[in-house]
Design an enzyme around this catalytic site. Structure first.
Site, PDB file in Angstrom:
ATOM      1  N   THR A  95       1.048  -1.185   0.071  1.00  0.00           N
ATOM      2  CA  THR A  95       0.034  -0.054  -0.023  1.00  0.00           C
ATOM      3  C   THR A  95       0.906   1.244   0.009  1.00  0.00           C
ATOM      4  O   THR A  95       1.644   1.477   0.977  1.00  0.00           O
ATOM      5  CB  THR A  95      -0.963   0.062   1.199  1.00  0.00           C
ATOM      6  OG1 THR A  95      -1.734  -1.158   1.233  1.00  0.00           O
ATOM      7  CG2 THR A  95      -1.872   1.440   1.143  1.00  0.00           C
ATOM      8  N   LYS A 180      -7.237   1.809  -2.868  1.00  0.00           N
ATOM      9  CA  LYS A 180      -6.868   1.286  -1.511  1.00  0.00           C
ATOM     10  C   LYS A 180      -6.737   2.399  -0.383  1.00  0.00           C
ATOM     11  O   LYS A 180      -7.368   2.139   0.599  1.00  0.00           O
ATOM     12  CB  LYS A 180      -5.451   0.763  -1.698  1.00  0.00           C
ATOM     13  CG  LYS A 180      -4.800   0.093  -0.400  1.00  0.00           C
ATOM     14  CD  LYS A 180      -5.760  -1.078   0.171  1.00  0.00           C
ATOM     15  CE  LYS A 180      -4.863  -1.382   1.486  1.00  0.00           C
ATOM     16  NZ  LYS A 180      -5.837  -2.312   2.189  1.00  0.00           N
ATOM     17  N   LYS A 248       0.013   5.122   8.308  1.00  0.00           N
ATOM     18  CA  LYS A 248       0.681   5.676   7.106  1.00  0.00           C
ATOM     19  C   LYS A 248      -0.650   5.736   6.004  1.00  0.00           C
ATOM     20  O   LYS A 248      -0.570   6.559   5.248  1.00  0.00           O
ATOM     21  CB  LYS A 248       1.460   4.367   6.821  1.00  0.00           C
ATOM     22  CG  LYS A 248       2.158   4.567   5.523  1.00  0.00           C
ATOM     23  CD  LYS A 248       1.800   3.508   4.400  1.00  0.00           C
ATOM     24  CE  LYS A 248       1.531   2.059   4.808  1.00  0.00           C
ATOM     25  NZ  LYS A 248       1.216   1.118   3.798  1.00  0.00           N
TER      26      LYS A 248
HETATM   27  N1  LIG Z   1      -1.207  -6.585   7.496  1.00  0.00           N
HETATM   28  C1  LIG Z   1      -2.425  -6.480   6.811  1.00  0.00           C
HETATM   29  O1  LIG Z   1      -3.360  -6.677   7.126  1.00  0.00           O
HETATM   30  C2  LIG Z   1      -2.385  -5.469   5.361  1.00  0.00           C
HETATM   31  C3  LIG Z   1      -1.243  -4.987   4.917  1.00  0.00           C
HETATM   32  N2  LIG Z   1      -1.299  -4.188   3.861  1.00  0.00           N
HETATM   33  C4  LIG Z   1      -0.203  -3.659   3.566  1.00  0.00           C
HETATM   34  O2  LIG Z   1       0.709  -4.433   2.957  1.00  0.00           O
HETATM   35  C5  LIG Z   1       2.187  -4.074   3.133  1.00  0.00           C
HETATM   36  C6  LIG Z   1       2.862  -5.031   3.958  1.00  0.00           C
HETATM   37  O3  LIG Z   1       2.012  -5.202   5.295  1.00  0.00           O
HETATM   38  P1  LIG Z   1       2.593  -6.120   6.498  1.00  0.00           P
HETATM   39  O4  LIG Z   1       3.088  -7.517   5.583  1.00  0.00           O
HETATM   40  O5  LIG Z   1       1.385  -6.178   7.180  1.00  0.00           O
HETATM   41  O6  LIG Z   1       3.606  -5.501   7.105  1.00  0.00           O
HETATM   42  P2  LIG Z   1       4.850  -6.061   8.042  1.00  0.00           P
HETATM   43  O7  LIG Z   1       5.225  -4.604   8.916  1.00  0.00           O
HETATM   44  O8  LIG Z   1       4.588  -7.325   8.553  1.00  0.00           O
HETATM   45  O9  LIG Z   1       6.292  -6.270   6.887  1.00  0.00           O
HETATM   46  C7  LIG Z   1       6.774  -5.328   6.243  1.00  0.00           C
HETATM   47  C8  LIG Z   1       7.829  -5.884   5.218  1.00  0.00           C
HETATM   48  O10 LIG Z   1       8.426  -4.696   4.608  1.00  0.00           O
HETATM   49  C9  LIG Z   1       9.799  -4.940   4.791  1.00  0.00           C
HETATM   50  N3  LIG Z   1      10.529  -3.793   4.974  1.00  0.00           N
HETATM   51  C10 LIG Z   1      10.441  -2.672   5.562  1.00  0.00           C
HETATM   52  N4  LIG Z   1      11.092  -1.697   5.426  1.00  0.00           N
HETATM   53  C11 LIG Z   1      11.901  -2.155   4.428  1.00  0.00           C
HETATM   54  C12 LIG Z   1      13.247  -1.665   3.803  1.00  0.00           C
HETATM   55  N5  LIG Z   1      13.690  -0.284   3.960  1.00  0.00           N
HETATM   56  N6  LIG Z   1      13.494  -2.279   2.704  1.00  0.00           N
HETATM   57  C13 LIG Z   1      13.113  -3.578   2.391  1.00  0.00           C
HETATM   58  N7  LIG Z   1      12.430  -4.110   3.102  1.00  0.00           N
HETATM   59  C14 LIG Z   1      11.674  -3.500   4.066  1.00  0.00           C
HETATM   60  C15 LIG Z   1      10.010  -5.817   6.188  1.00  0.00           C
HETATM   61  O11 LIG Z   1      11.371  -6.262   6.243  1.00  0.00           O
HETATM   62  P3  LIG Z   1      11.932  -7.028   7.313  1.00  0.00           P
HETATM   63  O12 LIG Z   1      11.209  -8.217   7.712  1.00  0.00           O
HETATM   64  O13 LIG Z   1      13.371  -7.092   7.205  1.00  0.00           O
HETATM   65  O14 LIG Z   1      11.588  -6.030   8.468  1.00  0.00           O
HETATM   66  C16 LIG Z   1       8.857  -6.823   5.972  1.00  0.00           C
HETATM   67  O15 LIG Z   1       9.343  -7.848   4.886  1.00  0.00           O
HETATM   68  C17 LIG Z   1       1.858  -2.494   3.803  1.00  0.00           C
HETATM   69  O16 LIG Z   1       2.025  -1.801   2.717  1.00  0.00           O
HETATM   70  C18 LIG Z   1       0.779  -2.827   4.275  1.00  0.00           C
HETATM   71  O17 LIG Z   1       0.040  -1.246   4.418  1.00  0.00           O
HETATM   72  C19 LIG Z   1      -2.469  -4.332   2.880  1.00  0.00           C
HETATM   73  C20 LIG Z   1      -3.396  -4.960   3.201  1.00  0.00           C
HETATM   74  C21 LIG Z   1      -3.498  -5.693   4.630  1.00  0.00           C
HETATM   75  O1  LIG Z   2      -4.547  -2.542   4.483  1.00  0.00           O
HETATM   76  C1  LIG Z   2      -5.319  -3.356   5.328  1.00  0.00           C
HETATM   77  C2  LIG Z   2      -6.456  -3.782   5.079  1.00  0.00           C
HETATM   78  C3  LIG Z   2      -6.848  -4.526   6.352  1.00  0.00           C
HETATM   79  C4  LIG Z   2      -8.489  -5.151   6.114  1.00  0.00           C
HETATM   80  O2  LIG Z   2      -8.793  -5.055   4.797  1.00  0.00           O
HETATM   81  O3  LIG Z   2      -8.916  -5.760   7.008  1.00  0.00           O
END
Ligand SMILES: NC(=O)C1=CN([C@@H]2O[C@H](COP(=O)(O)OP(=O)(O)OC[C@H]3O[C@@H](n4cnc5c(N)ncnc54)[C@H](OP(=O)(O)O)[C@@H]3O)[C@@H](O)[C@H]2O)C=CC1
Ligand SMILES: O=CCCC(=O)O
Length: 299
Positions: A95, A180, A248
């Protein structure tokens, strides 16, 4: 189909696991490389860098925390750009804001801050953020909001069909990000209103569990209230969608509102609550933890 996967956080781990379980060959990379090991047990191959993943795979998917991470993985040393080229596709499902997707794609008119980006190197690009959280990611029930290269969209439908229950193609780059952000702006505002309602019920002498039952039978019943309400009442906020990411998304949605002169006082107030929660160290908990600061501030 063989795909690369960059970013194994809450979402990326579940999504890449799902691809593996459905017969895809997956090469994974994560900044903290040790997080790849669990996927290897299920048949994944490790790429040492984003560039190595792209070199080995025709299609590479990214699922990263925020705009800074999404840009870093593409443009920094050993990044995607070093190996992307003609015949390859890059799909960013993080996102981010429309500007970040535009920079990664290199669709720019006039001055281009990143002239060397995915499409200018001859590759195809899709942004494809998702609606749905950890559990839908685990069960392949996400809603995919794609935009960009239509041909690439059609080529990767087999992967989207595994990851999601429905995919939308929304046209030009930026439209996926905008959709989104609008959805998450509404969701963040709803979470704040819900939290205030729970606190108000409790403080005015009602049983908040009864409120959950009443809400669930009425016109504003929804999976979020139903799914998160009982845990919130126990102050349990195990992260499915981390609060720092919701804040964010509020910030990016408010910026979209600024650009389009859309007044969003409700979303702005919700953002303040999420900011306060972050400042109190709740950023890594589920975004439902905003309930804790609303509860505390009204005592
Ligand atoms: N969780 C949710 O319910 C949802 C999340 N999203 C979106 O999906 C994305 C991921 O979310 P989520 O999995 O929850 O987040 P997490 O915080 O669990 O994971 C984030 C990921 O990004 C990596 N990362 C962070 N900073 C850097 C960097 N500078 N360089 C390289 N890799 C980096 C992390 O690596 P490391 O392991 O090394 O920290 C990790 O793999 C976000 O944009 C979020 O808004 C969308 C829908 C639903
Ligand atoms: O970006 C996160 C969405 C989480 C949700 O749809 O429940």
């Amino acid at each position: 189909m063989e795909v690369g996967f960059l970013g194994l956080g809450i979402m990326g781990k579940a999504m890449s696991m799902n691809l593996l379980k459905n017969g895809f060959k997956v090469t994974v990379w994560n900044r903290t490389l040790s997080k790849c090991n669990e996927l290897v047990e299920f048949g994944a191959t490790i790429g040492e860098t984003p560039a190595e993943v792209v070199k080995n795979c025709k299609y590479t998917i990214a699922m990263l925390s925020d705009p800074a991470a999404a840009l870093s993985v593409v443009f920094d040393k050993d990044g995607v750009l070093e190996q992307i080229g003609s015949g390859k596709g890059y799909i960013d499902m993080s996102t981010v804001d429309p500007e970040t997707s535009t920079k990664i794609s290199a669709v720019c008119t006039g001055f281009c801050p990143y002239p060397q980006a995915i499409t200018s190197k001859g590759a195809s690009f899709l942004e494809a953020p998702v609606s749905g959280s950890k559990q839908p990611a685990e069960t392949g029930q996400l809603v995919i909001l794609a935009a960009g290269d239509k041909a690439l969209y059609e080529e990767v439908i087999p992967a989207f069909d595994v990851l999601g229950k429905k995919s939308f193609f929304l046209g030009q780059i930026g439209n996926g990000a905008k959709m989104k952000l609008v959805v998450n702006m509404i969701m963040g505002s709803m979470m704040n209103a819900f939290s205030e309602g729970l606190v108000l019920a409790e403080r005015s002498g009602l049983n908040p569990s009864n409120l959950l039952d009443v809400l669930d039978l009425g016109g504003i019943a929804n999976p979020m209230f139903r799914g998160k309400g009982p845990a919130m009442l126990k102050s349990s906020h195990s992260p499915a969608f981390p609060l720092k990411h919701q804040q964010k998304d509020m910030r990016l949605a408010l910026a979209l509102g600024d650009e389009n002169a859309v007044s969003m006082p409700v979303a702005a107030a919700a953002n303040e609550s999420f900011k306060k929660a972050r400042s109190m160290g709740l950023g890594d908990l589920d975004f439902s933890a905003v309930y804790e600061i609303l509860k505390a501030s009204k005592e």
